[in-house]
Design a protein around this motif. Sequence first.
Motif, PDB file in Angstrom:
ATOM      1  N   GLU A  74      10.855  -3.024   5.128  1.00 44.56           N
ATOM      2  CA  GLU A  74       9.892  -2.840   6.224  1.00 44.56           C
ATOM      3  C   GLU A  74       9.717  -4.153   6.987  1.00 44.56           C
ATOM      4  OE1 GLU A  74       5.804  -3.348   5.708  1.00 44.56           O
ATOM      5  OE2 GLU A  74       5.870  -3.263   3.523  1.00 44.56           O
ATOM      6  N   LYS A  76       1.419  -3.184  14.874  1.00 41.57           N
ATOM      7  CA  LYS A  76       1.632  -2.630  13.531  1.00 41.57           C
ATOM      8  C   LYS A  76       1.768  -1.122  13.681  1.00 41.57           C
ATOM      9  CE  LYS A  76      -0.934  -2.121   9.156  1.00 41.57           C
ATOM     10  NZ  LYS A  76      -2.146  -2.540   8.437  1.00 41.57           N
ATOM     11  N   VAL A  98       4.926   0.829   5.536  1.00 44.25           N
ATOM     12  CA  VAL A  98       5.629   1.633   4.522  1.00 44.25           C
ATOM     13  C   VAL A  98       5.842   3.055   5.051  1.00 44.25           C
ATOM     14  CG1 VAL A  98       5.399   2.697   2.230  1.00 44.25           C
ATOM     15  CG2 VAL A  98       4.879   0.260   2.539  1.00 44.25           C
ATOM     16  N   GLY A 106       3.519  -4.139  -1.772  1.00 45.35           N
ATOM     17  CA  GLY A 106       2.588  -3.166  -2.338  1.00 45.35           C
ATOM     18  C   GLY A 106       2.281  -2.129  -1.281  1.00 45.35           C
ATOM     19  N   SER A 143      -4.671   4.886   3.490  1.00 43.86           N
ATOM     20  CA  SER A 143      -3.437   4.592   4.220  1.00 43.86           C
ATOM     21  C   SER A 143      -2.552   5.830   4.395  1.00 43.86           C
ATOM     22  CB  SER A 143      -2.652   3.510   3.484  1.00 43.86           C
ATOM     23  OG  SER A 143      -1.422   3.278   4.110  1.00 43.86           O
ATOM     24  N   ASP A 148       0.418   5.657   4.191  1.00 43.63           N
ATOM     25  CA  ASP A 148       1.530   5.488   3.238  1.00 43.63           C
ATOM     26  C   ASP A 148       1.516   6.605   2.190  1.00 43.63           C
ATOM     27  OD1 ASP A 148       1.969   3.149   4.601  1.00 43.63           O
ATOM     28  OD2 ASP A 148       1.462   1.801   2.942  1.00 43.63           O
ATOM     29  N   LYS A 167      -1.673  -2.316  -3.312  1.00 44.28           N
ATOM     30  CA  LYS A 167      -2.261  -3.653  -3.195  1.00 44.28           C
ATOM     31  C   LYS A 167      -3.600  -3.711  -3.944  1.00 44.28           C
ATOM     32  CE  LYS A 167      -1.136  -3.902   1.276  1.00 44.28           C
ATOM     33  NZ  LYS A 167       0.237  -3.557   1.669  1.00 44.28           N
ATOM     34  N   THR A 214      -6.235  -4.507   6.216  1.00 50.04           N
ATOM     35  CA  THR A 214      -5.306  -5.007   5.194  1.00 50.04           C
ATOM     36  C   THR A 214      -4.793  -6.423   5.528  1.00 50.04           C
ATOM     37  OG1 THR A 214      -4.715  -2.780   4.474  1.00 50.04           O
ATOM     38  CG2 THR A 214      -3.114  -4.503   4.005  1.00 50.04           C
TER      39      THR A 214
END
Length: 314
Positions: free
Chosen positions: A25, A86, A106, A125, A140, A142, A159, A263
Amino acid sequence: MNLPLDISPKVDSALKSGAPVVALESSIISHGLPCPDNIELAVETERLIETSGACPATIAVMDGRIRIGLNLDELEKLSSGDDIAKLSRSDIPVALAKGLTGSTTVASTMICSRLAGIEVFATGGIGGAHRGAELSFDVSADLTELANSPVIVVSSGAKAILDIPKTLEILETLGVPVIAFGQSAFPAFWSRTSGFDAPHRLDSTREIAAAFHFMRELNLPGGLLIANPVPEGSELPLPEVNRWIDRALLDLERNTMHGKAVTPFLLDRIVGLSGGLSLKANKELVKGNAALAARIARSLVRFRASISAARRKF
Ligand code: PSU
Ligand code: MN
Protein backbone atom coordinates in the motif's frame (compact mmCIF):
# COMPACT_ATOMS: atom_id res chain seq x y z
CA MET A 1 -11.33 -3.03 -19.04
CA ASN A 2 -12.89 0.44 -18.97
CA LEU A 3 -10.68 1.65 -16.18
CA PRO A 4 -7.60 3.90 -16.06
CA LEU A 5 -5.40 1.05 -14.77
CA ASP A 6 -1.66 0.84 -15.49
CA ILE A 7 0.39 -2.19 -14.53
CA SER A 8 4.16 -1.66 -14.69
CA PRO A 9 5.97 -3.88 -17.24
CA LYS A 10 7.82 -5.75 -14.46
CA VAL A 11 4.66 -6.54 -12.50
CA ASP A 12 2.76 -7.34 -15.67
CA SER A 13 5.30 -9.90 -16.85
CA ALA A 14 5.45 -11.47 -13.36
CA LEU A 15 1.64 -11.79 -13.32
CA LYS A 16 1.50 -13.18 -16.85
CA SER A 17 4.12 -15.83 -16.12
CA GLY A 18 2.36 -16.87 -12.89
CA ALA A 19 5.30 -15.73 -10.73
CA PRO A 20 4.66 -14.70 -7.10
CA VAL A 21 3.68 -11.03 -6.67
CA VAL A 22 3.20 -9.04 -3.44
CA ALA A 23 1.18 -5.82 -3.36
CA LEU A 24 2.16 -2.93 -1.07
CA GLU A 25 0.00 0.00 0.00
CA SER A 26 1.05 3.64 -0.24
CA SER A 27 -0.96 5.30 2.56
CA ILE A 28 1.64 4.00 4.99
CA ILE A 29 4.22 5.98 2.95
CA SER A 30 2.21 9.22 2.74
CA HIS A 31 0.32 9.20 6.04
CA GLY A 32 1.72 6.47 8.29
CA LEU A 33 5.41 7.35 8.64
CA PRO A 34 7.48 10.56 8.68
CA CYS A 35 9.89 11.54 5.88
CA PRO A 36 12.58 10.30 5.13
CA ASP A 37 11.87 7.05 7.04
CA ASN A 38 8.87 6.46 4.79
CA ILE A 39 10.76 6.50 1.48
CA GLU A 40 13.66 4.51 2.93
CA LEU A 41 11.23 1.86 4.13
CA ALA A 42 9.29 1.83 0.84
CA VAL A 43 12.48 1.14 -1.13
CA GLU A 44 13.84 -1.36 1.38
CA THR A 45 10.54 -3.26 1.52
CA GLU A 46 10.43 -3.62 -2.25
CA ARG A 47 14.02 -4.86 -2.27
CA LEU A 48 13.28 -7.35 0.51
CA ILE A 49 10.35 -8.81 -1.42
CA GLU A 50 12.56 -9.17 -4.48
CA THR A 51 15.33 -10.95 -2.58
CA SER A 52 12.65 -13.19 -1.06
CA GLY A 53 11.72 -14.38 -4.55
CA ALA A 54 8.59 -12.34 -5.34
CA CYS A 55 7.81 -9.26 -7.41
CA PRO A 56 6.79 -6.16 -5.39
CA ALA A 57 3.93 -3.96 -6.60
CA THR A 58 3.35 -0.72 -4.73
CA ILE A 59 -0.10 0.69 -5.50
CA ALA A 60 -1.36 4.30 -5.67
CA VAL A 61 -3.54 6.60 -7.77
CA MET A 62 -1.48 9.04 -9.85
CA ASP A 63 -3.21 11.80 -11.84
CA GLY A 64 -6.46 9.89 -11.87
CA ARG A 65 -4.97 6.54 -12.92
CA ILE A 66 -4.67 3.41 -10.78
CA ARG A 67 -1.01 2.45 -10.81
CA ILE A 68 0.26 -1.03 -9.96
CA GLY A 69 4.06 -0.88 -9.53
CA LEU A 70 5.68 2.52 -9.02
CA ASN A 71 9.12 3.87 -9.90
CA LEU A 72 11.44 5.68 -7.47
CA ASP A 73 10.31 9.16 -8.57
CA GLU A 74 6.71 8.25 -7.89
CA LEU A 75 7.52 6.74 -4.50
CA GLU A 76 9.43 9.92 -3.63
CA LYS A 77 6.50 12.09 -4.67
CA LEU A 78 4.16 10.13 -2.38
CA SER A 79 6.65 10.34 0.50
CA SER A 80 7.25 14.08 0.48
CA GLY A 81 4.00 15.75 -0.58
CA ASP A 82 1.79 17.16 2.19
CA ASP A 83 -1.19 17.32 -0.11
CA ILE A 84 -1.34 13.63 -1.04
CA ALA A 85 -4.91 12.43 -0.49
CA LYS A 86 -5.63 9.35 1.63
CA LEU A 87 -7.83 7.23 -0.60
CA SER A 88 -9.95 4.50 0.91
CA ARG A 89 -12.68 2.50 -0.83
CA SER A 90 -15.18 5.37 -0.95
CA ASP A 91 -12.63 7.84 -2.34
CA ILE A 92 -11.32 5.89 -5.33
CA PRO A 93 -14.15 6.55 -7.83
CA VAL A 94 -14.07 10.30 -7.09
CA ALA A 95 -10.25 10.43 -7.29
CA LEU A 96 -10.39 8.81 -10.74
CA ALA A 97 -13.15 11.19 -11.86
CA LYS A 98 -11.21 14.26 -10.70
CA GLY A 99 -7.79 13.09 -11.92
CA LEU A 100 -6.33 13.21 -8.39
CA THR A 101 -3.13 11.76 -6.96
CA GLY A 102 -3.47 9.85 -3.72
CA SER A 103 -2.21 6.99 -1.62
CA THR A 104 -4.19 3.83 -1.10
CA THR A 105 -5.16 2.41 2.30
CA VAL A 106 -5.47 -1.29 3.08
CA ALA A 107 -9.08 -1.27 1.80
CA SER A 108 -8.36 0.42 -1.52
CA THR A 109 -5.08 -1.46 -2.05
CA MET A 110 -7.09 -4.69 -1.76
CA ILE A 111 -9.53 -3.41 -4.40
CA CYS A 112 -6.69 -2.50 -6.79
CA SER A 113 -4.89 -5.80 -6.11
CA ARG A 114 -8.02 -7.69 -7.06
CA LEU A 115 -8.28 -5.72 -10.31
CA ALA A 116 -4.68 -6.57 -11.19
CA GLY A 117 -4.97 -10.21 -10.13
CA ILE A 118 -2.60 -9.91 -7.15
CA GLU A 119 -3.55 -12.18 -4.27
CA VAL A 120 -1.03 -11.36 -1.54
CA PHE A 121 -0.54 -7.95 0.09
CA ALA A 122 1.79 -6.81 2.90
CA THR A 123 1.09 -3.91 5.25
CA GLY A 124 1.90 -2.81 8.81
CA GLY A 125 -1.32 -2.93 10.79
CA ILE A 126 -4.86 -2.82 9.44
CA GLY A 127 -7.44 -0.24 10.48
CA GLY A 128 -10.32 -1.37 12.69
CA ALA A 129 -12.73 -0.21 15.38
CA HIS A 130 -11.32 2.81 17.19
CA ARG A 131 -11.51 3.01 20.99
CA GLY A 132 -14.87 4.62 21.74
CA ALA A 133 -16.29 3.37 18.42
CA GLU A 134 -19.58 2.63 20.23
CA LEU A 135 -20.05 6.43 20.31
CA SER A 136 -18.01 7.70 17.35
CA PHE A 137 -18.93 4.84 14.96
CA ASP A 138 -15.33 5.13 13.70
CA VAL A 139 -14.68 1.71 12.15
CA SER A 140 -12.20 1.41 9.28
CA ALA A 141 -13.38 0.37 5.82
CA ASP A 142 -10.42 -2.07 5.94
CA LEU A 143 -12.65 -4.52 7.84
CA THR A 144 -15.52 -4.61 5.34
CA GLU A 145 -13.04 -4.82 2.47
CA LEU A 146 -11.51 -7.94 4.00
CA ALA A 147 -14.98 -9.47 3.65
CA ASN A 148 -15.22 -8.43 0.00
CA SER A 149 -11.90 -8.58 -1.87
CA PRO A 150 -10.09 -11.92 -2.32
CA VAL A 151 -6.64 -10.96 -1.04
CA ILE A 152 -4.38 -12.39 1.69
CA VAL A 153 -3.49 -9.39 3.86
CA VAL A 154 -0.27 -9.90 5.83
CA SER A 155 -0.23 -7.55 8.83
CA SER A 156 0.90 -7.38 12.44
CA GLY A 157 -2.73 -7.41 13.46
CA ALA A 158 -4.73 -4.25 13.96
CA LYS A 159 -3.00 -1.08 15.06
CA ALA A 160 -2.66 -0.99 18.87
CA ILE A 161 -4.33 2.45 19.01
CA LEU A 162 -7.59 0.64 18.16
CA ASP A 163 -10.03 -1.39 20.23
CA ILE A 164 -8.69 -4.88 19.50
CA PRO A 165 -11.55 -7.02 20.90
CA LYS A 166 -14.18 -4.94 19.07
CA THR A 167 -12.13 -5.24 15.87
CA LEU A 168 -11.96 -9.03 16.26
CA GLU A 169 -15.73 -9.21 16.90
CA ILE A 170 -16.48 -7.27 13.72
CA LEU A 171 -14.16 -9.50 11.67
CA GLU A 172 -15.95 -12.55 13.08
CA THR A 173 -19.36 -11.11 12.15
CA LEU A 174 -18.06 -10.40 8.64
CA GLY A 175 -16.80 -13.98 8.35
CA VAL A 176 -13.17 -13.01 7.75
CA PRO A 177 -10.70 -15.76 8.71
CA VAL A 178 -8.24 -14.16 11.14
CA ILE A 179 -5.09 -16.24 11.43
CA ALA A 180 -2.16 -15.64 13.78
CA PHE A 181 1.08 -16.93 12.27
CA GLY A 182 3.24 -19.14 14.47
CA GLN A 183 1.51 -18.26 17.76
CA SER A 184 -1.96 -18.27 19.35
CA ALA A 185 -2.09 -14.63 20.40
CA PHE A 186 -3.42 -11.90 18.13
CA PRO A 187 -0.54 -9.40 17.93
CA ALA A 188 -0.96 -5.70 18.71
CA PHE A 189 1.13 -4.02 16.00
CA TRP A 190 4.23 -2.87 17.98
CA SER A 191 3.79 -5.72 20.52
CA ARG A 192 3.74 -9.46 19.85
CA THR A 193 0.62 -10.12 21.91
CA SER A 194 -2.52 -8.08 22.45
CA GLY A 195 -3.78 -10.13 25.39
CA PHE A 196 -6.42 -11.69 23.10
CA ASP A 197 -6.13 -14.93 21.15
CA ALA A 198 -6.63 -14.92 17.40
CA PRO A 199 -9.52 -17.15 16.28
CA HIS A 200 -7.07 -19.32 14.31
CA ARG A 201 -3.40 -20.22 14.24
CA LEU A 202 -1.36 -21.58 11.33
CA ASP A 203 2.34 -22.41 11.43
CA SER A 204 3.22 -22.79 7.77
CA THR A 205 2.80 -20.73 4.62
CA ARG A 206 1.58 -23.85 2.83
CA GLU A 207 -1.42 -24.03 5.18
CA ILE A 208 -2.14 -20.36 4.53
CA ALA A 209 -2.06 -21.02 0.78
CA ALA A 210 -4.40 -24.00 1.30
CA ALA A 211 -6.84 -21.92 3.40
CA PHE A 212 -6.96 -19.27 0.68
CA HIS A 213 -7.46 -21.93 -2.00
CA PHE A 214 -10.41 -23.42 -0.10
CA MET A 215 -11.88 -19.97 0.54
CA ARG A 216 -11.99 -19.53 -3.25
CA GLU A 217 -13.29 -23.05 -3.90
CA LEU A 218 -16.07 -22.43 -1.38
CA ASN A 219 -17.02 -19.35 -3.39
CA LEU A 220 -16.65 -17.17 -0.33
CA PRO A 221 -15.89 -13.57 -1.19
CA GLY A 222 -13.18 -11.76 0.72
CA GLY A 223 -9.70 -12.52 1.91
CA LEU A 224 -7.68 -13.78 4.85
CA LEU A 225 -6.18 -11.62 7.57
CA ILE A 226 -2.75 -12.96 8.55
CA ALA A 227 -1.48 -11.57 11.85
CA ASN A 228 2.31 -11.85 12.00
CA PRO A 229 3.96 -10.62 15.21
CA VAL A 230 6.66 -7.92 15.10
CA PRO A 231 10.16 -9.55 15.20
CA GLU A 232 11.15 -10.38 18.80
CA GLY A 233 14.04 -7.94 19.13
CA SER A 234 11.94 -5.02 17.92
CA GLU A 235 8.89 -5.51 20.14
CA LEU A 236 7.71 -2.71 22.45
CA PRO A 237 6.20 -3.62 25.88
CA LEU A 238 2.41 -3.33 25.80
CA PRO A 239 1.98 -1.48 29.17
CA GLU A 240 4.34 1.30 28.05
CA VAL A 241 2.69 1.46 24.61
CA ASN A 242 -0.70 1.81 26.31
CA ARG A 243 0.56 4.81 28.32
CA TRP A 244 1.62 6.55 25.08
CA ILE A 245 -1.71 5.67 23.46
CA ASP A 246 -3.73 7.08 26.40
CA ARG A 247 -1.74 10.31 26.21
CA ALA A 248 -2.15 10.54 22.40
CA LEU A 249 -5.90 9.94 22.75
CA LEU A 250 -6.14 12.87 25.21
CA ASP A 251 -4.35 15.07 22.66
CA LEU A 252 -6.76 13.81 20.00
CA GLU A 253 -9.75 14.94 22.09
CA ARG A 254 -8.25 18.40 22.48
CA ASN A 255 -7.73 18.65 18.73
CA THR A 256 -11.29 17.49 17.94
CA MET A 257 -9.84 15.50 15.08
CA HIS A 258 -12.11 13.09 13.23
CA GLY A 259 -12.43 10.92 10.13
CA LYS A 260 -9.38 9.82 8.19
CA ALA A 261 -7.07 12.23 10.01
CA VAL A 262 -7.39 10.27 13.29
CA THR A 263 -5.07 7.34 12.54
CA PRO A 264 -2.18 9.45 11.08
CA PHE A 265 -2.49 11.90 14.03
CA LEU A 266 -2.26 9.15 16.66
CA LEU A 267 0.64 7.35 14.93
CA ASP A 268 2.56 10.60 14.65
CA ARG A 269 1.95 11.56 18.30
CA ILE A 270 3.14 8.14 19.44
CA VAL A 271 6.36 8.50 17.43
CA GLY A 272 6.98 11.70 19.42
CA LEU A 273 5.93 10.29 22.82
CA SER A 274 8.04 7.14 22.37
CA GLY A 275 11.11 9.09 21.29
CA GLY A 276 11.08 7.31 17.93
CA LEU A 277 10.82 3.77 19.37
CA SER A 278 7.41 3.19 17.77
CA LEU A 279 8.81 4.27 14.40
CA LYS A 280 11.65 1.76 14.65
CA ALA A 281 9.23 -1.05 15.59
CA ASN A 282 6.81 -0.02 12.82
CA LYS A 283 9.57 -0.28 10.21
CA GLU A 284 10.73 -3.69 11.46
CA LEU A 285 7.22 -5.15 11.52
CA VAL A 286 6.53 -3.97 7.96
CA LYS A 287 9.74 -5.66 6.78
CA GLY A 288 8.80 -8.84 8.64
CA ASN A 289 5.37 -8.81 6.99
CA ALA A 290 6.84 -8.20 3.54
CA ALA A 291 9.20 -11.17 3.91
CA LEU A 292 6.35 -13.41 5.09
CA ALA A 293 4.07 -12.19 2.29
CA ALA A 294 6.72 -13.15 -0.28
CA ARG A 295 6.93 -16.65 1.23
CA ILE A 296 3.12 -16.94 1.16
CA ALA A 297 3.00 -15.80 -2.48
CA ARG A 298 5.58 -18.46 -3.38
CA SER A 299 3.67 -21.12 -1.42
CA LEU A 300 0.48 -20.17 -3.26
CA VAL A 301 2.17 -20.72 -6.63
CA ARG A 302 3.55 -24.09 -5.44
CA PHE A 303 0.23 -25.15 -3.89
CA ARG A 304 -1.67 -24.44 -7.10
CA ALA A 305 0.95 -26.35 -9.15
CA SER A 306 0.64 -29.36 -6.83
CA ILE A 307 -3.15 -29.32 -7.16
CA SER A 308 -3.09 -29.23 -10.95
CA ALA A 309 -0.42 -31.98 -11.01
CA ALA A 310 -2.67 -34.13 -8.79
CA ARG A 311 -5.64 -33.42 -11.09
CA ARG A 312 -3.65 -34.50 -14.16
CA LYS A 313 -2.92 -37.87 -12.49
CA PHE A 314 -6.62 -38.77 -12.16
N1 PSU B 1 -0.04 0.19 8.51
C1 PSU B 1 0.91 0.96 9.10
N2 PSU B 1 0.72 2.32 9.07
C2 PSU B 1 -0.37 2.90 8.48
C3 PSU B 1 -1.36 2.09 7.85
C4 PSU B 1 -1.15 0.74 7.91
O1 PSU B 1 1.91 0.43 9.64
O2 PSU B 1 -0.48 4.13 8.48
C5 PSU B 1 -2.58 2.76 7.18
C6 PSU B 1 -3.27 1.78 6.24
O3 PSU B 1 -3.34 2.40 4.98
C7 PSU B 1 -4.64 1.58 6.82
C8 PSU B 1 -4.91 2.92 7.44
O4 PSU B 1 -5.59 1.21 5.86
O5 PSU B 1 -3.64 3.18 8.08
C9 PSU B 1 -6.10 2.90 8.35
O6 PSU B 1 -6.70 4.16 8.35
P1 PSU B 1 -8.20 4.38 8.92
O7 PSU B 1 -8.11 3.97 10.36
O8 PSU B 1 -8.48 5.85 8.74
O9 PSU B 1 -9.11 3.51 8.09
MN1 MN C 1 -11.82 5.95 10.53
